[in-house]
Design a protein around this motif. Structure first.
Motif, PDB file in Angstrom:
ATOM      1  N   PHE A 193       0.810  -1.217   0.000  1.00  0.00           N
ATOM      2  CA  PHE A 193       0.000   0.000   0.000  1.00  0.00           C
ATOM      3  C   PHE A 193       0.849   1.275   0.000  1.00  0.00           C
ATOM      4  CE2 PHE A 193      -3.088  -2.839   2.448  1.00  0.00           C
ATOM      5  CZ  PHE A 193      -3.759  -3.203   1.284  1.00  0.00           C
ATOM      6  N   ILE A 194       2.150   1.151  -0.199  1.00  0.00           N
ATOM      7  CA  ILE A 194       3.027   2.324  -0.217  1.00  0.00           C
ATOM      8  C   ILE A 194       2.904   3.052  -1.559  1.00  0.00           C
ATOM      9  CG2 ILE A 194       5.433   3.086  -0.275  1.00  0.00           C
ATOM     10  CD1 ILE A 194       6.078   1.048   1.821  1.00  0.00           C
ATOM     11  N   TYR A 195       2.740   4.371  -1.482  1.00  0.00           N
ATOM     12  CA  TYR A 195       2.634   5.195  -2.681  1.00  0.00           C
ATOM     13  C   TYR A 195       4.028   5.555  -3.204  1.00  0.00           C
ATOM     14  CZ  TYR A 195      -2.415   5.881  -2.809  1.00  0.00           C
ATOM     15  OH  TYR A 195      -3.762   5.684  -2.954  1.00  0.00           O
ATOM     16  N   HIS A 196       4.119   5.681  -4.510  1.00  0.00           N
ATOM     17  CA  HIS A 196       5.381   6.034  -5.169  1.00  0.00           C
ATOM     18  C   HIS A 196       5.477   7.552  -5.291  1.00  0.00           C
ATOM     19  CE1 HIS A 196       8.727   5.474  -8.082  1.00  0.00           C
ATOM     20  NE2 HIS A 196       8.279   6.608  -8.562  1.00  0.00           N
ATOM     21  N   HIS A 197       6.607   8.108  -4.883  1.00  0.00           N
ATOM     22  CA  HIS A 197       6.815   9.556  -4.959  1.00  0.00           C
ATOM     23  C   HIS A 197       7.443   9.903  -6.305  1.00  0.00           C
ATOM     24  CE1 HIS A 197       7.912  13.635  -4.034  1.00  0.00           C
ATOM     25  NE2 HIS A 197       7.398  13.548  -2.814  1.00  0.00           N
ATOM     26  N   ALA A 198       6.649  10.564  -7.163  1.00  0.00           N
ATOM     27  CA  ALA A 198       7.108  10.829  -8.528  1.00  0.00           C
ATOM     28  C   ALA A 198       8.340  11.711  -8.581  1.00  0.00           C
ATOM     29  CB  ALA A 198       5.974  11.470  -9.332  1.00  0.00           C
ATOM     30  N   LEU A 215       8.032  21.290  -1.345  1.00  0.00           N
ATOM     31  CA  LEU A 215       6.710  21.415  -0.734  1.00  0.00           C
ATOM     32  C   LEU A 215       5.613  20.796  -1.597  1.00  0.00           C
ATOM     33  CD1 LEU A 215       6.797  25.120   0.542  1.00  0.00           C
ATOM     34  CD2 LEU A 215       7.207  23.034   1.865  1.00  0.00           C
ATOM     35  N   ASP A 216       5.887  20.631  -2.880  1.00  0.00           N
ATOM     36  CA  ASP A 216       4.875  20.186  -3.841  1.00  0.00           C
ATOM     37  C   ASP A 216       5.191  18.759  -4.294  1.00  0.00           C
ATOM     38  OD1 ASP A 216       3.496  23.018  -4.550  1.00  0.00           O
ATOM     39  OD2 ASP A 216       5.658  23.241  -4.233  1.00  0.00           O
ATOM     40  N   HIS A 217       4.172  17.914  -4.307  1.00  0.00           N
ATOM     41  CA  HIS A 217       4.409  16.484  -4.470  1.00  0.00           C
ATOM     42  C   HIS A 217       3.359  15.838  -5.361  1.00  0.00           C
ATOM     43  CE1 HIS A 217       7.030  16.712  -0.815  1.00  0.00           C
ATOM     44  NE2 HIS A 217       6.132  17.623  -0.464  1.00  0.00           N
ATOM     45  N   ILE A 218       3.742  14.703  -5.937  1.00  0.00           N
ATOM     46  CA  ILE A 218       2.801  13.819  -6.620  1.00  0.00           C
ATOM     47  C   ILE A 218       3.075  12.405  -6.128  1.00  0.00           C
ATOM     48  CG2 ILE A 218       2.015  12.881  -8.820  1.00  0.00           C
ATOM     49  CD1 ILE A 218       2.849  15.451 -10.166  1.00  0.00           C
ATOM     50  N   LEU A 219       2.070  11.798  -5.496  1.00  0.00           N
ATOM     51  CA  LEU A 219       2.175  10.439  -4.983  1.00  0.00           C
ATOM     52  C   LEU A 219       1.237   9.537  -5.776  1.00  0.00           C
ATOM     53  CD1 LEU A 219       2.051  11.162  -1.119  1.00  0.00           C
ATOM     54  CD2 LEU A 219       4.049  11.134  -2.625  1.00  0.00           C
ATOM     55  N   LEU A 220       1.757   8.383  -6.191  1.00  0.00           N
ATOM     56  CA  LEU A 220       0.990   7.472  -7.027  1.00  0.00           C
ATOM     57  C   LEU A 220       0.771   6.142  -6.327  1.00  0.00           C
ATOM     58  CD1 LEU A 220       3.479   8.858  -9.031  1.00  0.00           C
ATOM     59  CD2 LEU A 220       1.671   8.277 -10.639  1.00  0.00           C
ATOM     60  N   SER A 221      -0.452   5.629  -6.416  1.00  0.00           N
ATOM     61  CA  SER A 221      -0.783   4.356  -5.779  1.00  0.00           C
ATOM     62  C   SER A 221      -0.008   3.217  -6.438  1.00  0.00           C
ATOM     63  CB  SER A 221      -2.283   4.092  -5.867  1.00  0.00           C
ATOM     64  OG  SER A 221      -2.692   3.907  -7.208  1.00  0.00           O
ATOM     65  N   PRO A 222       0.179   2.104  -5.718  1.00  0.00           N
ATOM     66  CA  PRO A 222       0.971   0.986  -6.247  1.00  0.00           C
ATOM     67  C   PRO A 222       0.488   0.482  -7.605  1.00  0.00           C
ATOM     68  CG  PRO A 222       0.536   0.668  -3.918  1.00  0.00           C
ATOM     69  CD  PRO A 222      -0.265   1.866  -4.330  1.00  0.00           C
ATOM     70  N   ALA A 223      -0.825   0.512  -7.854  1.00  0.00           N
ATOM     71  CA  ALA A 223      -1.366  -0.015  -9.106  1.00  0.00           C
ATOM     72  C   ALA A 223      -0.956   0.810 -10.318  1.00  0.00           C
ATOM     73  CB  ALA A 223      -2.890  -0.093  -9.025  1.00  0.00           C
ATOM     74  N   LEU A 224      -0.424   2.007 -10.094  1.00  0.00           N
ATOM     75  CA  LEU A 224       0.054   2.823 -11.208  1.00  0.00           C
ATOM     76  C   LEU A 224       1.523   2.542 -11.538  1.00  0.00           C
ATOM     77  CD1 LEU A 224      -1.644   6.237 -10.355  1.00  0.00           C
ATOM     78  CD2 LEU A 224      -2.161   4.746 -12.301  1.00  0.00           C
ATOM     79  N   SER A 225       2.127   1.630 -10.793  1.00  0.00           N
ATOM     80  CA  SER A 225       3.524   1.252 -11.053  1.00  0.00           C
ATOM     81  C   SER A 225       3.596  -0.188 -11.533  1.00  0.00           C
ATOM     82  CB  SER A 225       4.365   1.441  -9.783  1.00  0.00           C
ATOM     83  OG  SER A 225       4.444   2.807  -9.441  1.00  0.00           O
ATOM     84  N   THR A 226       2.730  -0.512 -12.491  1.00  0.00           N
ATOM     85  CA  THR A 226       2.701  -1.856 -13.072  1.00  0.00           C
ATOM     86  C   THR A 226       3.181  -1.795 -14.521  1.00  0.00           C
ATOM     87  OG1 THR A 226       0.404  -1.558 -13.766  1.00  0.00           O
ATOM     88  CG2 THR A 226       0.776  -2.505 -11.580  1.00  0.00           C
ATOM     89  N   ASN A 227       3.060  -2.899 -15.230  1.00  0.00           N
ATOM     90  CA  ASN A 227       3.513  -2.957 -16.623  1.00  0.00           C
ATOM     91  C   ASN A 227       2.375  -3.023 -17.621  1.00  0.00           C
ATOM     92  OD1 ASN A 227       6.311  -3.007 -15.952  1.00  0.00           O
ATOM     93  ND2 ASN A 227       6.116  -5.174 -15.393  1.00  0.00           N
ATOM     94  N   HIS A 228       1.162  -2.760 -17.163  1.00  0.00           N
ATOM     95  CA  HIS A 228       0.023  -2.851 -18.075  1.00  0.00           C
ATOM     96  C   HIS A 228      -1.058  -1.863 -17.651  1.00  0.00           C
ATOM     97  CE1 HIS A 228      -2.255  -5.005 -14.948  1.00  0.00           C
ATOM     98  NE2 HIS A 228      -1.127  -5.618 -14.696  1.00  0.00           N
ATOM     99  N   GLY A 229      -1.957  -1.544 -18.576  1.00  0.00           N
ATOM    100  CA  GLY A 229      -3.034  -0.610 -18.279  1.00  0.00           C
ATOM    101  C   GLY A 229      -2.522   0.795 -18.026  1.00  0.00           C
ATOM    102  N   LEU A 230      -3.327   1.579 -17.341  1.00  0.00           N
ATOM    103  CA  LEU A 230      -2.924   2.931 -16.981  1.00  0.00           C
ATOM    104  C   LEU A 230      -1.803   2.858 -15.953  1.00  0.00           C
ATOM    105  CD1 LEU A 230      -3.649   5.990 -17.314  1.00  0.00           C
ATOM    106  CD2 LEU A 230      -5.125   5.714 -15.306  1.00  0.00           C
TER     107      LEU A 230
END
Length: 346
Positions: free
Chosen positions: A257-262, A290-305
């Protein structure tokens, strides 16, 4: 393969550019900030040029104006081609003079809608928190309610949560800190603001963990001005022993459940969005993210969005290209924050 650039930009006090809320919505010719009269057109053009150079498909704005008609005026005048607006927009109805907004290119996404109230009640309703450190729980609510939208793109669903958490600013803070008679009062207020910031981060974290565990929205992005950066400042290190961003990212006890920090994609010497003098530590021109973009684990896959690896960006080049006089006055700079972005593909 289609790609989608998502950007977050705190556009410093856009509300300064417009008439009072009691008057007909219109641009002012000039405005006063930092005891200096700034030209509205010059200032707005710098912000708009920065946006156009980045060319986001989805743009999250913090410190947007207070009325939708005003944001519409900005888009019509500065973000249009042949008098046709490039972006549609949603402006939050919360936030007073510093609202949150989402701008989208209508020909890129399939749809965008506000998340229904019942699905985000934990974000917008009051809750109990100890924000004073007095060991007593009290009713609390976000300083600025998050703006939550559901986006359909490429046949997939994406939830975007725009945040502008409580500022750590204390009125007359430098004066209070430098006077030993009032220093403790400053410390109290500084800690109170950070506890409020932390409480807001924890509330968002609880919300997204519930969403992920229930598999209701596995692909989501949290972005905006968190008023906090990686690492800990003086008060977080010596008093709170944690920071806001770490709370949002998640725990190593549940790595799924850890988010990826772009913005981790950026080299460390460029990993900042704001510069200021830290009168507490005596550090001049302190660079802080101060400004961030965090992405859920499902956005760090090899398929789909999914995110394009290495696409996290802080737009120093575009920012500096639209800055003069080292950004000393408001009309000299696009904002006091650099924009951040990430690219998704599907």
């Amino acid at each position: 393969m289609p790609k989608l650039r998502i950007t977050s930009f705190n556009i410093e006090w856009m509300n300064d550019w417009f008439t009072n809320d009691s008057d007909q919505p219109a641009f002012r010719d000039s405005f006063i900030r930092e005891d200096h009269i700034s030209n509205t057109h010059v200032t707005a053009q710098r912000a708009a040029n920065t946006i156009k150079e980045i060319d986001p498909d989805i743009l999250a704005i913090q410190e947007a104006p207070s009325r939708p008609e005003e944001l519409g005026l900005f888009i019509k005048k500065y973000l249009s081609v042949n008098e046709k607006p490039i972006y549609d927009f949603i402006l939050s109805d919360a936030g007073f003079q510093q609202k949150l907004a989402i701008l989208t290119k209508p020909n890129v996404i399939n749809s965008i809608k506000l998340a229904p109230h019942f699905t985000i009640a934990n974000l917008i309703d009051e809750w109990l928190a100890d924000i004073d450190g007095d060991e007593q729980l009290e009713v609390y609510q976000f300083t600025r309610l998050p703006l939550v939208v559901n986006v359909e793109v490429g046949g997939e669903s994406l939830q975007i949560i725009v945040l502008h958490t409580k500022s750590n600013f204390v009125n007359k803070g430098r004066e209070m800190w430098e006077n030993l008679a009032t220093r403790q009062n400053y410390i109290h207020e500084a800690l109170r603001n950070r506890r409020r910031n932390s409480a807001e981060a924890m509330r968002v974290r609880q919300y997204i963990e519930t969403m992920l565990k229930d598999k209701r929205c596995e692909k989501s992005i949290i972005l905006g001005d968190f008023n906090d950066g990686p690492g800990m400042d003086y008060f977080e290190k010596n008093y709170l022993t944690h920071n806001t961003t770490d709370v949002l990212v998640g725990s190593t006890y549940e790595p799924e459940f850890i988010y990826h920090h772009a913005q981790h994609d950026i080299s460390s010497n460029l990993r900042y969005t704001s510069i200021f003098d830290d009168f507490v530590t005596g550090e001049k021109n302190k660079h802080i993210l101060l400004d961030h973009i965090l992405l859920s684990p499902a956005l760090s896959t090899n398929h789909g969005l999914r995110r394009v690896r290495g696409s996290g960006n802080i737009h120093h080049v575009e920012y500096e290209r639209n800055t003069v006089n080292k950004g000393f006055y408001r009309e000299n700079r696009p904002s006091d924050h650099r924009p951040v972005s990430v690219i998704l593909e599907y």
